[in-house]
Design a protein around this motif. Structure first.
Motif, PDB file in Angstrom:
ATOM      1  N   ASP A 132       0.867  -1.182   0.000  1.00 35.98           N
ATOM      2  CA  ASP A 132       0.000   0.000   0.000  1.00 35.98           C
ATOM      3  C   ASP A 132       0.900   1.227   0.000  1.00 35.98           C
ATOM      4  O   ASP A 132       0.967   1.972   0.967  1.00 35.98           O
ATOM      5  CB  ASP A 132      -0.922  -0.012   1.227  1.00 35.98           C
ATOM      6  CG  ASP A 132      -1.804   1.218   1.300  1.00 35.98           C
ATOM      7  OD1 ASP A 132      -2.114   1.803   0.245  1.00 35.98           O
ATOM      8  OD2 ASP A 132      -2.170   1.619   2.417  1.00 35.98           O
ATOM      9  N   GLU A 133       1.620   1.397  -1.081  1.00 32.94           N
ATOM     10  CA  GLU A 133       2.559   2.506  -1.169  1.00 32.94           C
ATOM     11  C   GLU A 133       2.617   2.979  -2.612  1.00 32.94           C
ATOM     12  O   GLU A 133       3.066   2.257  -3.492  1.00 32.94           O
ATOM     13  CB  GLU A 133       3.940   2.073  -0.690  1.00 32.94           C
ATOM     14  CG  GLU A 133       4.887   3.226  -0.529  1.00 32.94           C
ATOM     15  CD  GLU A 133       6.071   2.878   0.331  1.00 32.94           C
ATOM     16  OE1 GLU A 133       5.894   2.671   1.542  1.00 32.94           O
ATOM     17  OE2 GLU A 133       7.170   2.792  -0.226  1.00 32.94           O
ATOM     18  N   LYS A 134       2.137   4.188  -2.841  1.00 37.57           N
ATOM     19  CA  LYS A 134       2.140   4.803  -4.163  1.00 37.57           C
ATOM     20  C   LYS A 134       3.217   5.883  -4.172  1.00 37.57           C
ATOM     21  O   LYS A 134       3.287   6.699  -3.251  1.00 37.57           O
ATOM     22  CB  LYS A 134       0.781   5.432  -4.483  1.00 37.57           C
ATOM     23  CG  LYS A 134      -0.414   4.544  -4.215  1.00 37.57           C
ATOM     24  CD  LYS A 134      -0.428   3.321  -5.078  1.00 37.57           C
ATOM     25  CE  LYS A 134      -1.697   2.538  -4.830  1.00 37.57           C
ATOM     26  NZ  LYS A 134      -1.548   1.131  -4.899  1.00 37.57           N
ATOM     27  N   ARG A 135       4.053   5.883  -5.192  1.00 35.39           N
ATOM     28  CA  ARG A 135       5.193   6.801  -5.269  1.00 35.39           C
ATOM     29  C   ARG A 135       4.917   8.016  -6.139  1.00 35.39           C
ATOM     30  O   ARG A 135       4.234   7.922  -7.146  1.00 35.39           O
ATOM     31  CB  ARG A 135       6.404   6.066  -5.828  1.00 35.39           C
ATOM     32  CG  ARG A 135       6.874   4.951  -4.932  1.00 35.39           C
ATOM     33  CD  ARG A 135       8.065   5.398  -4.174  1.00 35.39           C
ATOM     34  NE  ARG A 135       8.373   4.433  -3.132  1.00 35.39           N
ATOM     35  CZ  ARG A 135       8.874   4.764  -1.984  1.00 35.39           C
ATOM     36  NH1 ARG A 135       9.109   6.020  -1.712  1.00 35.39           N
ATOM     37  NH2 ARG A 135       9.131   3.872  -1.078  1.00 35.39           N
ATOM     38  N   ILE A 136       5.490   9.147  -5.716  1.00 35.71           N
ATOM     39  CA  ILE A 136       5.469  10.404  -6.459  1.00 35.71           C
ATOM     40  C   ILE A 136       6.908  10.933  -6.401  1.00 35.71           C
ATOM     41  O   ILE A 136       7.519  10.916  -5.332  1.00 35.71           O
ATOM     42  CB  ILE A 136       4.513  11.431  -5.805  1.00 35.71           C
ATOM     43  CG1 ILE A 136       3.089  10.878  -5.746  1.00 35.71           C
ATOM     44  CG2 ILE A 136       4.549  12.753  -6.545  1.00 35.71           C
ATOM     45  CD1 ILE A 136       2.139  11.749  -4.918  1.00 35.71           C
ATOM     46  N   PRO A 137       7.473  11.423  -7.500  1.00 37.69           N
ATOM     47  CA  PRO A 137       8.848  11.934  -7.470  1.00 37.69           C
ATOM     48  C   PRO A 137       9.032  13.069  -6.460  1.00 37.69           C
ATOM     49  O   PRO A 137       8.132  13.884  -6.256  1.00 37.69           O
ATOM     50  CB  PRO A 137       9.087  12.443  -8.904  1.00 37.69           C
ATOM     51  CG  PRO A 137       8.086  11.722  -9.740  1.00 37.69           C
ATOM     52  CD  PRO A 137       6.892  11.489  -8.849  1.00 37.69           C
ATOM     53  N   TRP A 138      10.209  13.169  -5.877  1.00 32.80           N
ATOM     54  CA  TRP A 138      10.526  14.190  -4.878  1.00 32.80           C
ATOM     55  C   TRP A 138      10.400  15.596  -5.453  1.00 32.80           C
ATOM     56  O   TRP A 138      10.124  16.548  -4.732  1.00 32.80           O
ATOM     57  CB  TRP A 138      11.934  13.975  -4.313  1.00 32.80           C
ATOM     58  CG  TRP A 138      13.020  14.216  -5.322  1.00 32.80           C
ATOM     59  CD1 TRP A 138      13.506  13.322  -6.236  1.00 32.80           C
ATOM     60  CD2 TRP A 138      13.732  15.436  -5.549  1.00 32.80           C
ATOM     61  NE1 TRP A 138      14.483  13.907  -7.017  1.00 32.80           N
ATOM     62  CE2 TRP A 138      14.640  15.203  -6.606  1.00 32.80           C
ATOM     63  CE3 TRP A 138      13.699  16.694  -4.958  1.00 32.80           C
ATOM     64  CZ2 TRP A 138      15.507  16.181  -7.089  1.00 32.80           C
ATOM     65  CZ3 TRP A 138      14.567  17.672  -5.429  1.00 32.80           C
ATOM     66  CH2 TRP A 138      15.443  17.401  -6.477  1.00 32.80           C
ATOM     67  N   ASN A 139      10.557  15.717  -6.768  1.00 34.47           N
ATOM     68  CA  ASN A 139      10.492  17.033  -7.411  1.00 34.47           C
ATOM     69  C   ASN A 139       9.245  17.167  -8.289  1.00 34.47           C
ATOM     70  O   ASN A 139       9.256  17.910  -9.277  1.00 34.47           O
ATOM     71  CB  ASN A 139      11.757  17.270  -8.231  1.00 34.47           C
ATOM     72  CG  ASN A 139      11.954  16.216  -9.323  1.00 34.47           C
ATOM     73  OD1 ASN A 139      11.247  15.203  -9.374  1.00 34.47           O
ATOM     74  ND2 ASN A 139      12.931  16.443 -10.181  1.00 34.47           N
ATOM     75  N   ASP A 140       8.177  16.505  -7.924  1.00 33.73           N
ATOM     76  CA  ASP A 140       6.924  16.527  -8.671  1.00 33.73           C
ATOM     77  C   ASP A 140       6.450  17.963  -8.909  1.00 33.73           C
ATOM     78  O   ASP A 140       6.414  18.775  -7.972  1.00 33.73           O
ATOM     79  CB  ASP A 140       5.854  15.743  -7.901  1.00 33.73           C
ATOM     80  CG  ASP A 140       4.528  15.712  -8.623  1.00 33.73           C
ATOM     81  OD1 ASP A 140       4.395  14.923  -9.571  1.00 33.73           O
ATOM     82  OD2 ASP A 140       3.629  16.480  -8.223  1.00 33.73           O
ATOM     83  N   SER A 141       6.088  18.286 -10.141  1.00 34.82           N
ATOM     84  CA  SER A 141       5.700  19.663 -10.476  1.00 34.82           C
ATOM     85  C   SER A 141       4.350  20.059  -9.871  1.00 34.82           C
ATOM     86  O   SER A 141       4.101  21.247  -9.642  1.00 34.82           O
ATOM     87  CB  SER A 141       5.674  19.849 -11.991  1.00 34.82           C
ATOM     88  OG  SER A 141       4.736  18.958 -12.579  1.00 34.82           O
ATOM     89  N   LYS A 142       3.480  19.099  -9.627  1.00 27.75           N
ATOM     90  CA  LYS A 142       2.184  19.425  -9.005  1.00 27.75           C
ATOM     91  C   LYS A 142       2.382  19.848  -7.539  1.00 27.75           C
ATOM     92  O   LYS A 142       1.823  20.848  -7.090  1.00 27.75           O
ATOM     93  CB  LYS A 142       1.253  18.218  -9.083  1.00 27.75           C
ATOM     94  CG  LYS A 142      -0.110  18.463  -8.478  1.00 27.75           C
ATOM     95  CD  LYS A 142      -0.986  17.233  -8.621  1.00 27.75           C
ATOM     96  CE  LYS A 142      -2.321  17.440  -7.932  1.00 27.75           C
ATOM     97  NZ  LYS A 142      -3.154  16.237  -7.995  1.00 27.75           N
ATOM     98  N   ILE A 143       3.183  19.097  -6.808  1.00 23.14           N
ATOM     99  CA  ILE A 143       3.469  19.452  -5.412  1.00 23.14           C
ATOM    100  C   ILE A 143       4.355  20.691  -5.381  1.00 23.14           C
ATOM    101  O   ILE A 143       4.164  21.582  -4.559  1.00 23.14           O
ATOM    102  CB  ILE A 143       4.115  18.272  -4.663  1.00 23.14           C
ATOM    103  CG1 ILE A 143       3.119  17.104  -4.593  1.00 23.14           C
ATOM    104  CG2 ILE A 143       4.574  18.696  -3.268  1.00 23.14           C
ATOM    105  CD1 ILE A 143       3.675  15.819  -4.011  1.00 23.14           C
ATOM    106  N   ASN A 144       5.347  20.738  -6.271  1.00 21.47           N
ATOM    107  CA  ASN A 144       6.181  21.922  -6.462  1.00 21.47           C
ATOM    108  C   ASN A 144       6.823  22.419  -5.163  1.00 21.47           C
ATOM    109  O   ASN A 144       6.782  23.610  -4.863  1.00 21.47           O
ATOM    110  CB  ASN A 144       5.375  23.049  -7.130  1.00 21.47           C
ATOM    111  CG  ASN A 144       6.277  24.130  -7.686  1.00 21.47           C
ATOM    112  OD1 ASN A 144       7.403  23.858  -8.093  1.00 21.47           O
ATOM    113  ND2 ASN A 144       5.794  25.362  -7.685  1.00 21.47           N
TER     114      ASN A 144
END
Length: 152
Positions: A132-144
């Motif tokens: 139960d772990e979904k990944r998002i890049p550390w430099n994701d442009s949405k989170i910014n």
């Protein structure tokens, strides 16, 4: 503060022998509705471990050694705080427990010149065959999020 996130200040009872502190008790269901697992990890200075989120479990984080900049981003469609980013400074300098609800992306950067250790509790046990772990890049442009230290 992101909806559903909770902070518990840790009370240290100090004397000439050292100190004692409680992290979580079985009568604190507002922090951990169910016990699934306790885990322990160390990261080295400057390391960024971000981002990930869970669909089924809540996390309860504590940094007993070192210091970290913890970043939360609310991904939940139905939350009043959808799209909100919160930052917490946790560790030796600020001993707190941080409840991170499912659906809130989270990650951290180790601050200072020594490793940071995290102890965390989850409401579900880890399942290697179905994580139960979904990944998002550390430099994701949405989170910014800007991970650089700001000199002030």
């Amino acid at each position: 503060m992101i909806e559903g996130v909770k902070v518990k200040k840790i009370v240290k009872h100090c004397d000439d022998r050292g100190f004692f502190a409680e992290l979580i008790r079985d009568d604190e269901q507002e922090l951990l509705s169910r016990f699934g697992q306790a885990s322990w990890s160390t990261s080295y200075p400057g390391v960024i471990k971000a981002f990930h989120y869970h669909e089924k479990q809540d996390d309860l984080w504590f940094f007993p050694f070192g210091n970290a900049q913890v970043v939360l981003y609310d991904l939940r469609e139905d939350a009043l705080t959808k799209g909100q980013t919160d930052v917490y400074y946790m560790g030796e300098e600020n001993p707190i427990m941080l409840l991170i609800p499912k659906g809130v992306a989270h990650g951290y950067r180790v601050l200072g010149q020594k490793p940071a250790t995290i102890i965390y509790f989850t409401t579900e046990s880890y399942k290697a065959h179905e994580p139960d772990e979904k990944r998002i890049p550390w430099n994701d442009s949405k989170i910014n999020f800007d991970w650089k230290t700001k000199n002030r």
